[in-house]
Scaffold this motif. Structure first.
Motif, PDB file in Angstrom:
ATOM      1  N   GLN A  54       0.703  -1.587  -0.380  1.00  0.00           N
ATOM      2  CA  GLN A  54       0.265   0.099   0.121  1.00  0.00           C
ATOM      3  C   GLN A  54       0.587   1.449  -0.082  1.00  0.00           C
ATOM      4  O   GLN A  54       0.593   2.085  -0.541  1.00  0.00           O
ATOM      5  N   GLN A  55       2.021   1.146   0.708  1.00  0.00           N
ATOM      6  CA  GLN A  55       2.672   2.050   0.892  1.00  0.00           C
ATOM      7  C   GLN A  55       3.686   2.529  -0.778  1.00  0.00           C
ATOM      8  O   GLN A  55       3.513   4.028  -0.872  1.00  0.00           O
ATOM      9  N   ALA A  56       3.545   1.640  -0.618  1.00  0.00           N
ATOM     10  CA  ALA A  56       4.865   1.373  -2.586  1.00  0.00           C
ATOM     11  C   ALA A  56       3.653   2.371  -3.446  1.00  0.00           C
ATOM     12  O   ALA A  56       4.344   2.685  -4.513  1.00  0.00           O
ATOM     13  N   VAL A  57       2.446   1.646  -3.597  1.00  0.00           N
ATOM     14  CA  VAL A  57       1.521   1.543  -4.816  1.00  0.00           C
ATOM     15  C   VAL A  57       0.929   3.616  -4.039  1.00  0.00           C
ATOM     16  O   VAL A  57       1.118   4.690  -5.138  1.00  0.00           O
ATOM     17  N   LYS A  58       1.316   4.305  -2.677  1.00  0.00           N
ATOM     18  CA  LYS A  58       1.102   5.213  -2.135  1.00  0.00           C
ATOM     19  C   LYS A  58       1.902   6.162  -3.177  1.00  0.00           C
ATOM     20  O   LYS A  58       2.223   7.005  -3.965  1.00  0.00           O
ATOM     21  N   PHE A  59       3.802   6.311  -3.310  1.00  0.00           N
ATOM     22  CA  PHE A  59       4.405   6.036  -3.788  1.00  0.00           C
ATOM     23  C   PHE A  59       5.016   6.243  -5.156  1.00  0.00           C
ATOM     24  O   PHE A  59       5.067   7.013  -5.887  1.00  0.00           O
ATOM     25  N   VAL A  60       4.311   4.867  -5.802  1.00  0.00           N
ATOM     26  CA  VAL A  60       4.403   5.038  -7.120  1.00  0.00           C
ATOM     27  C   VAL A  60       2.871   5.938  -7.706  1.00  0.00           C
ATOM     28  O   VAL A  60       3.400   6.950  -8.617  1.00  0.00           O
ATOM     29  N   ASP A  61       1.836   6.822  -7.266  1.00  0.00           N
ATOM     30  CA  ASP A  61       0.855   7.182  -7.854  1.00  0.00           C
ATOM     31  C   ASP A  61       1.641   8.614  -7.486  1.00  0.00           C
ATOM     32  O   ASP A  61       1.240   9.740  -7.966  1.00  0.00           O
ATOM     33  N   ILE A  62       2.075   8.977  -6.030  1.00  0.00           N
ATOM     34  CA  ILE A  62       3.161  10.557  -6.069  1.00  0.00           C
ATOM     35  C   ILE A  62       3.376  10.832  -7.127  1.00  0.00           C
ATOM     36  O   ILE A  62       3.493  12.003  -7.885  1.00  0.00           O
ATOM     37  N   VAL A  63       4.731   9.602  -7.928  1.00  0.00           N
ATOM     38  CA  VAL A  63       5.726  10.387  -7.985  1.00  0.00           C
ATOM     39  C   VAL A  63       4.827  10.312  -9.821  1.00  0.00           C
ATOM     40  O   VAL A  63       5.494  11.496 -10.844  1.00  0.00           O
ATOM     41  N   HIS A  64       3.301   9.511 -10.398  1.00  0.00           N
ATOM     42  CA  HIS A  64       3.669   9.578 -11.346  1.00  0.00           C
ATOM     43  C   HIS A  64       2.789  10.615 -11.546  1.00  0.00           C
ATOM     44  O   HIS A  64       2.172  11.109 -12.350  1.00  0.00           O
ATOM     45  N   SER A  65       1.475  11.560 -10.948  1.00  0.00           N
ATOM     46  CA  SER A  65       0.667  12.138 -10.803  1.00  0.00           C
ATOM     47  C   SER A  65       1.446  13.469 -10.842  1.00  0.00           C
ATOM     48  O   SER A  65       0.439  14.818 -11.419  1.00  0.00           O
ATOM     49  N   ASN A  66       2.934  13.730 -10.431  1.00  0.00           N
ATOM     50  CA  ASN A  66       3.546  15.193 -10.595  1.00  0.00           C
ATOM     51  C   ASN A  66       4.161  15.517 -12.231  1.00  0.00           C
ATOM     52  O   ASN A  66       4.032  16.116 -12.507  1.00  0.00           O
ATOM     53  N   ARG A  67       3.971  13.686 -13.075  1.00  0.00           N
ATOM     54  CA  ARG A  67       4.515  13.816 -14.080  1.00  0.00           C
ATOM     55  C   ARG A  67       4.027  15.025 -14.493  1.00  0.00           C
ATOM     56  O   ARG A  67       3.711  15.248 -16.127  1.00  0.00           O
ATOM     57  N   LYS A  68       2.127  14.511 -14.626  1.00  0.00           N
ATOM     58  CA  LYS A  68       1.584  14.839 -15.377  1.00  0.00           C
ATOM     59  C   LYS A  68       0.833  16.127 -15.435  1.00  0.00           C
ATOM     60  O   LYS A  68       1.573  17.036 -14.491  1.00  0.00           O
TER      61      LYS A  68
END
Length: 201
Positions: A187-201
C-alpha cells in the motif's frame, strides 16, 4: 527434572532438541518482526519529501535500502523514479518479494517443528508400548519394566503436545504478522508510485 527425563527414556531427547530450536526461533522472530523495524512510521513521508526536493542520490538510496524492508521497497522505486510507471511498479514488486522472503525466514522451520513434535511424541509412545509388551513373559510381567514403559509412553506424548501447541500458535501468529506487513508495504509503495506519476502529468 532429570528424574523425569530418565523416566521418559531416550526418545525425549529428540523432543528436547526440538523445543530448544523452537524457543530460539520464536525469540528471534519476535525480535525481528517488530512493526517499527519493518515499517518505520515516518519513512514514506521522508522519502516523498526527499523526492519532492530532488535531493536523492546513490548514497541516499543505499542508506534507505539498508534502513528496513520498507526502505528496500521504496529504494527500488527511487532508483526507477524516471522510468515508466510499469517499470517502476515491477522493480518495487521484485523488491517486495525479496523483502517478504526475508520476513518469512525460519517460519517454515517453526511450522515443521510444530508438526514433527506430535509425531516425535507418538514415536516415544510407540517405544513405551514396545517396552510394555517386552515386560510380559511366561511367568508374568516385570513390574519395573512395565512402569518404565508406561512412563516413556505418557511423558513423550505429553511433551510432544506441550511443544506443538505453542509452536503452532507462534507459527500462525508470525505468518499473519508477515502477511500484514507485506500488505502494508504494498500500500505504501503504491502510494509512492501514484505520487511520482501524478507529479509528471
Amino acid at each position: 527434572m532429570f528424574a523425569i527425563l530418565q523416566s521418559a527414556g531416550w526418545p525425549i531427547y529428540f523432543l528436547l532438541i526440538a523445543s530448544i530450536v523452537a524457543l530460539a526461533l520464536i525469540i528471534e522472530r519476535s525480535l525481528s518482526l517488530r512493526s517499527r523495524r519493518i515499517l518505520p512510521r515516518t519513512l514514506l513521508d521522508e522519502v516523498i519529501r526527499v523526492y519532492h526536493n530532488g535531493k536523492f542520490n546513490r548514497d541516499v538510496v543505499e542508506k534507505l535500502e539498508h534502513n528496513s524492508p520498507l526502505g528496500r521497497v521504496l529504494a527500488a522505486g527511487l532508483r526507477n523514479v524516471d522510468a515508466p510507471r510499469e517499470v517502476m511498479k515491477e522493480a518495487i514488486e521484485e523488491a517486495g518479494r525479496a523483502a517478504a522472503h526475508e520476513l518469512e525466514r525460519f517460519l517454515t522451520t517453526l511450522g515443521t517443528i510444530a508438526s514433527l513434535a506430535t509425531l516425535m511424541g507418538l514415536f516415544g509412545t510407540v517405544v513405551g508400548m514396545i517396552e510394555i509388551f517386552g515386560a510380559q513373559n511366561a511367568t508374568g510381567a516385570n513390574p519395573a519394566q512395565l512402569a518404565h514403559g508406561i512412563s516413556v509412553a505418557l511423558y513423550n506424548t505429553a511433551f510432544g503436545i506441550l511443544i506443538a501447541m505453542p509452536t503452532i500458535f507462534f507459527y500462525r501468529h508470525f505468518s499473519a504478522l508477515v502477511d500484514g506487513f507485506v500488505i502494508e508495504m504494498e500500500q505504501q509503495a503504491v502510494k509512492f508510485v501514484d505520487i511520482v506519476h501524478s507529479n509528471r502529468k
